[in-house]
Design a protein around this motif. Structure first.
Motif, PDB file in Angstrom:
ATOM      1  N   ASN A   1       0.848  -1.180   0.000  1.00  0.00           N
ATOM      2  CA  ASN A   1       0.000   0.000   0.000  1.00  0.00           C
ATOM      3  C   ASN A   1       0.891   1.240   0.000  1.00  0.00           C
ATOM      4  OD1 ASN A   1      -1.500   2.271   1.465  1.00  0.00           O
ATOM      5  ND2 ASN A   1      -3.154   0.824   1.070  1.00  0.00           N
ATOM      6  N   LEU A   2       0.575   2.225  -0.846  1.00  0.00           N
ATOM      7  CA  LEU A   2       1.440   3.390  -1.034  1.00  0.00           C
ATOM      8  C   LEU A   2       0.857   4.673  -0.440  1.00  0.00           C
ATOM      9  CD1 LEU A   2       2.516   2.723  -4.740  1.00  0.00           C
ATOM     10  CD2 LEU A   2       3.678   2.025  -2.649  1.00  0.00           C
ATOM     11  N   ALA A   3      -0.110   4.545   0.470  1.00  0.00           N
ATOM     12  CA  ALA A   3      -0.781   5.727   1.020  1.00  0.00           C
ATOM     13  C   ALA A   3       0.173   6.680   1.711  1.00  0.00           C
ATOM     14  CB  ALA A   3      -1.886   5.300   1.989  1.00  0.00           C
ATOM     15  N   THR A   4       1.241   6.155   2.284  1.00  0.00           N
ATOM     16  CA  THR A   4       2.201   7.001   3.007  1.00  0.00           C
ATOM     17  C   THR A   4       3.588   6.921   2.379  1.00  0.00           C
ATOM     18  OG1 THR A   4       2.751   5.203   4.548  1.00  0.00           O
ATOM     19  CG2 THR A   4       0.947   6.673   5.167  1.00  0.00           C
ATOM     20  N   PHE A   5       3.642   6.692   1.087  1.00  0.00           N
ATOM     21  CA  PHE A   5       4.936   6.504   0.440  1.00  0.00           C
ATOM     22  C   PHE A   5       5.872   7.699   0.659  1.00  0.00           C
ATOM     23  CE2 PHE A   5       8.022   6.610  -2.975  1.00  0.00           C
ATOM     24  CZ  PHE A   5       8.455   5.301  -3.035  1.00  0.00           C
ATOM     25  N   GLY A   6       5.336   8.904   0.600  1.00  0.00           N
ATOM     26  CA  GLY A   6       6.158  10.098   0.770  1.00  0.00           C
ATOM     27  C   GLY A   6       6.724  10.263   2.172  1.00  0.00           C
ATOM     28  N   ASP A   7       6.163   9.536   3.152  1.00  0.00           N
ATOM     29  CA  ASP A   7       6.633   9.632   4.543  1.00  0.00           C
ATOM     30  C   ASP A   7       7.686   8.588   4.883  1.00  0.00           C
ATOM     31  OD1 ASP A   7       4.766  11.671   5.061  1.00  0.00           O
ATOM     32  OD2 ASP A   7       3.196  10.202   5.466  1.00  0.00           O
ATOM     33  N   ARG A   8       7.917   7.646   4.004  1.00  0.00           N
ATOM     34  CA  ARG A   8       8.825   6.553   4.319  1.00  0.00           C
ATOM     35  C   ARG A   8      10.273   7.038   4.413  1.00  0.00           C
ATOM     36  NH1 ARG A   8       6.626   1.688   0.352  1.00  0.00           N
ATOM     37  NH2 ARG A   8       4.475   1.627   1.160  1.00  0.00           N
ATOM     38  N   THR A   9      11.070   6.261   5.113  1.00  0.00           N
ATOM     39  CA  THR A   9      12.491   6.572   5.238  1.00  0.00           C
ATOM     40  C   THR A   9      13.339   5.818   4.218  1.00  0.00           C
ATOM     41  OG1 THR A   9      12.790   4.806   6.882  1.00  0.00           O
ATOM     42  CG2 THR A   9      12.249   7.017   7.710  1.00  0.00           C
ATOM     43  N   ARG A  10      12.748   4.802   3.586  1.00  0.00           N
ATOM     44  CA  ARG A  10      13.463   4.005   2.591  1.00  0.00           C
ATOM     45  C   ARG A  10      12.549   3.677   1.413  1.00  0.00           C
ATOM     46  NH1 ARG A  10      18.655   4.810   3.552  1.00  0.00           N
ATOM     47  NH2 ARG A  10      19.476   3.871   5.433  1.00  0.00           N
ATOM     48  N   ILE A  11      13.149   3.459   0.270  1.00  0.00           N
ATOM     49  CA  ILE A  11      12.451   2.947  -0.900  1.00  0.00           C
ATOM     50  C   ILE A  11      12.729   1.455  -0.990  1.00  0.00           C
ATOM     51  CG2 ILE A  11      12.389   2.960  -3.430  1.00  0.00           C
ATOM     52  CD1 ILE A  11      13.048   5.981  -3.243  1.00  0.00           C
ATOM     53  N   ALA A  12      11.658   0.665  -1.133  1.00  0.00           N
ATOM     54  CA  ALA A  12      11.764  -0.803  -1.160  1.00  0.00           C
ATOM     55  C   ALA A  12      12.379  -1.345   0.117  1.00  0.00           C
ATOM     56  CB  ALA A  12      12.575  -1.265  -2.374  1.00  0.00           C
ATOM     57  N   GLY A  13      12.359  -0.538   1.176  1.00  0.00           N
ATOM     58  CA  GLY A  13      12.866  -0.970   2.467  1.00  0.00           C
ATOM     59  C   GLY A  13      14.364  -0.861   2.623  1.00  0.00           C
ATOM     60  N   ILE A  14      15.108  -0.566   1.532  1.00  0.00           N
ATOM     61  CA  ILE A  14      16.566  -0.615   1.595  1.00  0.00           C
ATOM     62  C   ILE A  14      17.261   0.597   0.982  1.00  0.00           C
ATOM     63  CG2 ILE A  14      16.723  -3.127   1.688  1.00  0.00           C
ATOM     64  CD1 ILE A  14      17.195  -3.074  -1.366  1.00  0.00           C
ATOM     65  N   LEU A  15      16.623   1.279   0.029  1.00  0.00           N
ATOM     66  CA  LEU A  15      17.277   2.368  -0.696  1.00  0.00           C
ATOM     67  C   LEU A  15      16.975   3.712  -0.044  1.00  0.00           C
ATOM     68  CD1 LEU A  15      16.393   1.249  -4.349  1.00  0.00           C
ATOM     69  CD2 LEU A  15      18.548   0.867  -3.135  1.00  0.00           C
ATOM     70  N   GLU A  16      17.929   4.624  -0.122  1.00  0.00           N
ATOM     71  CA  GLU A  16      17.719   5.969   0.400  1.00  0.00           C
ATOM     72  C   GLU A  16      16.528   6.606  -0.288  1.00  0.00           C
ATOM     73  OE1 GLU A  16      20.178  10.192   0.884  1.00  0.00           O
ATOM     74  OE2 GLU A  16      21.240   8.336   0.360  1.00  0.00           O
ATOM     75  N   HIS A  17      15.712   7.292   0.479  1.00  0.00           N
ATOM     76  CA  HIS A  17      14.436   7.809  -0.018  1.00  0.00           C
ATOM     77  C   HIS A  17      14.649   9.095  -0.815  1.00  0.00           C
ATOM     78  CE1 HIS A  17      10.182   9.250   0.284  1.00  0.00           C
ATOM     79  NE2 HIS A  17       9.951   7.941   0.228  1.00  0.00           N
ATOM     80  N   ASN A  18      14.911   8.937  -2.111  1.00  0.00           N
ATOM     81  CA  ASN A  18      15.067  10.109  -2.968  1.00  0.00           C
ATOM     82  C   ASN A  18      14.566   9.799  -4.376  1.00  0.00           C
ATOM     83  OD1 ASN A  18      17.258   8.839  -4.480  1.00  0.00           O
ATOM     84  ND2 ASN A  18      18.605   9.370  -2.773  1.00  0.00           N
TER      85      ASN A  18
END
Length: 361
Positions: free
Chosen positions: A293-310
């Motif tokens: 679910n991507l409802a809070t994607f912009g609030d996450r600290t990682r992308i795919a759980g492992i990549l820096e969120h940028n």
């Protein structure tokens, strides 16, 4: 000469291990500094078992050294036979009773805490009003991501678990494909997630995570589940009860969220043409288990759980997810975009849209 070299090799190895192990013990990912009562109980059991093992080792070593020193041939002579104690009732009782006592010292608190941790009656109560006050999370583990559904609050999220501090949080664990294991090292656990049955337990979160390195505790899959097992992380944000209630309200409001900005709207249109069949962007309702679910994607600290969120990492992940998490179920763009890869313009729009999916800003 060789003995000297061996000693230096040992010291070099010990020094290297000291350097590597010095990275262990970070507050967000260590069992040695528990931030919840369950973790503290388990840590105390660990210390108790360590103390018992140390006691046994010390006693055995002392007896071993004393026997060697007392019965050396140089001291007692070549032909002296020490007193034989085979069949001694007294000694038999001593070395039978002592291990039993040590086992009981370890077993009693272990059994007590095992049953205590398994007490999940509160989330199954018959009183619906009281049951609604309990925070229950239905956890579904998939290759290689996590879904968190809050049935009493009517919301769902993925990859980042949000929980209140100062109360028990109950978990129902299951797997959607193969066996996984749910573990938050700093808080407590761990417990398997199975395909054929639901496991239940609770955790308590005593400290807010906002002051940690990335503002989260780290969660792990602790069961070998495939080629990207080591990358199956999730993050845990612990907040005050009022902040949790506020977050729940915002999550429910995501079903009526409007997209602002022309680039974001372009990205939303692309998303609805290619990604919406698997991913939801509303946090209200129940989980689908198909994709995160991507409802809070912009609030996450990682992308795919492992990549820096940028932005750059997000585009690279969309273009080729297998390059970062081998064996995950996310298809390449060609499979969902009429056989074509996304253009740079489409990737920019998609990234802008996904980064705008936030409830905390």
């Amino acid at each position: 000469m060789m003995k000297g070299l061996k000693k230096w090799r040992f010291l070099a190895l010990l020094s290297a291990l000291t350097v590597f192990l010095s990275a262990c013990g970070e507050k967000d990912l260590t069992t040695l500094s528990p931030a919840g009562q369950v973790g503290k109980d388990q840590h105390n059991l660990l210390l108790l078992s360590l103390a018992i093992m140390t006691l046994v080792i010390v006693v055995v070593v002392i007896i071993y050294v004393l026997v060697i020193m007392k019965f050396r041939r140089k001291k007692i002579g070549e032909n002296v036979i020490p007193k034989q104690v085979e069949g001694s009732m007294k000694l038999e009782i001593i070395w039978t009773v002592i291990p039993i006592i040590l086992l009981l010292v370890l077993a009693v608190p272990t059994v007590y805490y095992t049953y205590k941790l398994a007490d999940t009656k509160a989330m199954e109560g018959s009183n619906k009003e009281k049951q609604a006050e309990v925070v229950t999370v239905n956890v579904t583990a998939k290759l290689y991501w996590w879904e968190f559904e809050y049935p009493n609050q009517g919301i769902v999220t993925s990859q980042e678990l949000i929980v209140p501090t100062g109360q028990k949080v109950y978990f129902k664990l299951k797997a959607g494909d193969v066996k996984h294991s749910f573990w938050i090292p700093s808080i407590g656990g761990k417990m398997d997630t199975n395909v054929e049955n639901v496991n239940k337990f609770y955790l308590t979160f005593d400290e807010e995570s906002k002051d940690l390195k990335e503002g989260v505790f780290y969660g792990k899959c602790a069961e070998l589940c495939g080629p990207s097992h080591a990358l199956m992380d999730f993050k845990v944000k612990t907040v005050a009860k009022d902040d949790f209630d506020s977050w729940v309200t915002k999550m429910k409001a995501t079903k009526d969220r409007k997209t602002l900005g022309s680039v974001e709207q372009q990205g939303e249109a692309i998303f609805k043409q290619s990604c919406i069949s698997c991913h939801a962007t509303s946090g209200a309702g129940a989980g689908t288990g198909i994709a995160p679910n991507l409802a809070t994607f912009g609030d996450r600290t990682r992308i795919a759980g492992i990549l820096e969120h940028n932005d750059k990492n997000l585009k690279n992940w969309i273009k080729d997810p297998q390059a970062y998490k081998e064996g995950n179920m996310m298809p390449k763009p060609e499979k969902i975009n009429n056989g074509k890869a996304f253009t740079d313009e489409e990737l920019t729009a998609l990234s802008a849209y996904l980064m705008s999916l936030t409830v905390e800003n």
